[in-house]
Design a protein around this motif. Structure first.
Motif, PDB file in Angstrom:
ATOM      1  N   LEU A   1       0.829  -1.199   0.000  1.00  0.00           N
ATOM      2  CA  LEU A   1       0.000   0.000   0.000  1.00  0.00           C
ATOM      3  C   LEU A   1       0.868   1.256   0.000  1.00  0.00           C
ATOM      4  CD1 LEU A   1      -2.784   1.338   0.197  1.00  0.00           C
ATOM      5  CD2 LEU A   1      -2.660   1.055   2.686  1.00  0.00           C
ATOM      6  N   GLY A   2       1.918   1.246   0.817  1.00  0.00           N
ATOM      7  CA  GLY A   2       2.797   2.406   0.902  1.00  0.00           C
ATOM      8  C   GLY A   2       3.482   2.717  -0.405  1.00  0.00           C
ATOM      9  N   GLY A   3       3.907   1.675  -1.117  1.00  0.00           N
ATOM     10  CA  GLY A   3       4.530   1.884  -2.418  1.00  0.00           C
ATOM     11  C   GLY A   3       3.577   2.524  -3.409  1.00  0.00           C
ATOM     12  N   TYR A   4       2.312   2.094  -3.379  1.00  0.00           N
ATOM     13  CA  TYR A   4       1.304   2.655  -4.283  1.00  0.00           C
ATOM     14  C   TYR A   4       1.040   4.117  -3.948  1.00  0.00           C
ATOM     15  CZ  TYR A   4      -3.094   3.123  -6.834  1.00  0.00           C
ATOM     16  OH  TYR A   4      -4.076   3.547  -7.700  1.00  0.00           O
ATOM     17  N   VAL A   5       0.869   4.411  -2.648  1.00  0.00           N
ATOM     18  CA  VAL A   5       0.601   5.785  -2.206  1.00  0.00           C
ATOM     19  C   VAL A   5       1.749   6.712  -2.592  1.00  0.00           C
ATOM     20  CG1 VAL A   5       0.420   7.239  -0.143  1.00  0.00           C
ATOM     21  CG2 VAL A   5      -0.985   5.185  -0.341  1.00  0.00           C
ATOM     22  N   ARG A   6       2.976   6.252  -2.401  1.00  0.00           N
ATOM     23  CA  ARG A   6       4.144   7.076  -2.715  1.00  0.00           C
ATOM     24  C   ARG A   6       4.272   7.304  -4.221  1.00  0.00           C
ATOM     25  NH1 ARG A   6       8.613   8.483   0.249  1.00  0.00           N
ATOM     26  NH2 ARG A   6      10.507   8.964  -0.933  1.00  0.00           N
ATOM     27  N   LEU A   7       4.060   6.247  -5.006  1.00  0.00           N
ATOM     28  CA  LEU A   7       4.172   6.350  -6.463  1.00  0.00           C
ATOM     29  C   LEU A   7       3.182   7.365  -7.022  1.00  0.00           C
ATOM     30  CD1 LEU A   7       5.327   5.278  -9.184  1.00  0.00           C
ATOM     31  CD2 LEU A   7       3.517   3.533  -9.105  1.00  0.00           C
ATOM     32  N   HIS A   8       1.970   7.365  -6.494  1.00  0.00           N
ATOM     33  CA  HIS A   8       0.915   8.230  -7.023  1.00  0.00           C
ATOM     34  C   HIS A   8       0.758   9.532  -6.225  1.00  0.00           C
ATOM     35  CE1 HIS A   8      -0.479   5.257  -9.960  1.00  0.00           C
ATOM     36  NE2 HIS A   8      -0.256   4.353  -9.029  1.00  0.00           N
ATOM     37  N   LYS A   9       1.622   9.748  -5.250  1.00  0.00           N
ATOM     38  CA  LYS A   9       1.648  10.987  -4.470  1.00  0.00           C
ATOM     39  C   LYS A   9       0.268  11.318  -3.899  1.00  0.00           C
ATOM     40  CE  LYS A   9       5.502  12.864  -7.147  1.00  0.00           C
ATOM     41  NZ  LYS A   9       6.015  13.985  -7.966  1.00  0.00           N
ATOM     42  N   LEU A  10      -0.297  10.330  -3.199  1.00  0.00           N
ATOM     43  CA  LEU A  10      -1.666  10.457  -2.701  1.00  0.00           C
ATOM     44  C   LEU A  10      -1.738  11.002  -1.279  1.00  0.00           C
ATOM     45  CD1 LEU A  10      -3.126   7.094  -4.066  1.00  0.00           C
ATOM     46  CD2 LEU A  10      -3.388   9.388  -5.033  1.00  0.00           C
ATOM     47  N   GLY A  11      -0.635  10.920  -0.546  1.00  0.00           N
ATOM     48  CA  GLY A  11      -0.646  11.359   0.839  1.00  0.00           C
ATOM     49  C   GLY A  11       0.507  10.732   1.593  1.00  0.00           C
ATOM     50  N   ALA A  12       0.312  10.469   2.878  1.00  0.00           N
ATOM     51  CA  ALA A  12       1.389   9.951   3.726  1.00  0.00           C
ATOM     52  C   ALA A  12       0.926   8.707   4.468  1.00  0.00           C
ATOM     53  CB  ALA A  12       1.839  11.019   4.723  1.00  0.00           C
ATOM     54  N   MET A  13       1.844   7.746   4.581  1.00  0.00           N
ATOM     55  CA  MET A  13       1.611   6.520   5.338  1.00  0.00           C
ATOM     56  C   MET A  13       2.308   6.613   6.689  1.00  0.00           C
ATOM     57  SD  MET A  13      -0.174   4.405   3.377  1.00  0.00           S
ATOM     58  CE  MET A  13       0.112   2.901   4.323  1.00  0.00           C
ATOM     59  N   PHE A  14       1.729   5.943   7.701  1.00  0.00           N
ATOM     60  CA  PHE A  14       2.293   5.954   9.044  1.00  0.00           C
ATOM     61  C   PHE A  14       2.227   4.555   9.635  1.00  0.00           C
ATOM     62  CE2 PHE A  14       0.346  10.056   8.133  1.00  0.00           C
ATOM     63  CZ  PHE A  14       1.392  10.932   8.385  1.00  0.00           C
ATOM     64  N   ASP A  15       3.237   4.226  10.458  1.00  0.00           N
ATOM     65  CA  ASP A  15       3.251   2.910  11.091  1.00  0.00           C
ATOM     66  C   ASP A  15       2.628   2.970  12.479  1.00  0.00           C
ATOM     67  OD1 ASP A  15       5.143   3.990  12.806  1.00  0.00           O
ATOM     68  OD2 ASP A  15       6.831   2.854  11.995  1.00  0.00           O
ATOM     69  N   SER A  16       2.722   1.853  13.198  1.00  0.00           N
ATOM     70  CA  SER A  16       2.013   1.721  14.471  1.00  0.00           C
ATOM     71  C   SER A  16       2.616   2.554  15.596  1.00  0.00           C
ATOM     72  CB  SER A  16       1.988   0.252  14.901  1.00  0.00           C
ATOM     73  OG  SER A  16       3.315  -0.228  15.088  1.00  0.00           O
ATOM     74  N   SER A  17       3.789   3.125  15.379  1.00  0.00           N
ATOM     75  CA  SER A  17       4.379   3.980  16.416  1.00  0.00           C
ATOM     76  C   SER A  17       3.830   5.402  16.371  1.00  0.00           C
ATOM     77  CB  SER A  17       5.909   4.015  16.266  1.00  0.00           C
ATOM     78  OG  SER A  17       6.281   4.637  15.049  1.00  0.00           O
ATOM     79  N   THR A  18       2.989   5.700  15.380  1.00  0.00           N
ATOM     80  CA  THR A  18       2.452   7.044  15.202  1.00  0.00           C
ATOM     81  C   THR A  18       1.135   7.196  15.954  1.00  0.00           C
ATOM     82  OG1 THR A  18       3.413   7.103  12.981  1.00  0.00           O
ATOM     83  CG2 THR A  18       1.773   8.786  13.508  1.00  0.00           C
TER      84      THR A  18
END
Length: 205
Positions: A69-86
């Motif tokens: 999912l993160g790779g797709y979001v980054r490729l298409h510049k859709l927003g920001a991903m966050f892990d469980s420490s956030t």
């Protein structure tokens, strides 16, 4: 919802901890300064909840989805991903940390960098990957708070039973997806699809 989890009262969790009359108000600085030492915390009704560590299956499913999912979001510049420490700041003062989060770029407009502290409100997409210690009531409370604070989509993933519940509101799941179905980003992450079976593949080295 009563079939969501196995042994729902197996371990003590946040819903079984009584809230004191005078709950502590945690400042951002106090929460940030906690000695993590491998621990992950949430603040719920003034109580510091130790979320504990997760097992290998949980971590594997989480990292698989984050990569795809993160790779797709980054490729298409859709927003920001966050892990469980956030942690995300809720209107109640609670700080919630989904296993995986996505916040759309529209909600990050005006920022040229992310803050060292916490973002206000729940992410557009929150993903909870169930552990044996989770209870129905605990997950229900999270769903209510996510949607009350701006989430538009929540995925609840059960690694052991290999299904995904898709929520568009906190009242009831919109869909139950099994291994022959695909996960859909809908309008939140347009055109993203992922076969459910890809989340639960056995090791093949």
């Amino acid at each position: 919802m009563t079939t969501l989890l196995q042994n729902p009262t197996e371990n003590l969790t946040e819903n079984q901890i009584e809230t004191p009359t005078d709950k502590k108000i945690w400042t951002d600085a106090e929460f940030m300064a906690l000695d993590r030492d491998g621990h992950r915390y949430e603040i719920v009704n003034g109580e510091l909840i130790d979320m504990g560590n997760s097992g290998a299956k949980h971590g594997y499913v989480c990292s698989t989805l984050m990569i795809l999912l993160g790779g797709y979001v980054r490729l298409h510049k859709l927003g920001a991903m966050f892990d469980s420490s956030t942690a995300f700041k809720m209107k109640s003062g609670n700080k919630r940390s989904p296993d995986i989060s996505f916040m759309a770029k529209e909600r990050l407009q005006g920022l040229d960098d992310l803050p060292d502290g916490f973002l206000e409100g729940a992410p557009d997409l929150a993903v909870e990957i169930l552990s044996p210690s989770n209870t129905v009531e605990e997950i229900d409370k999270k769903l209510v708070e996510y949607f009350d604070n701006g989430s538009r989509l929540v995925w609840v993933i059960h690694p052991r039973q290999k299904y995904v519940l898709v929520y568009r509101n906190a009242q009831e799941p919109d869909r139950l997806l099994k291994s022959n179905n695909s996960l859909d980003g809908e309008e939140i992450i347009p055109d993203f699809t992922l076969p459910i079976a890809d989340l639960f593949q056995k090791l093949a080295f």
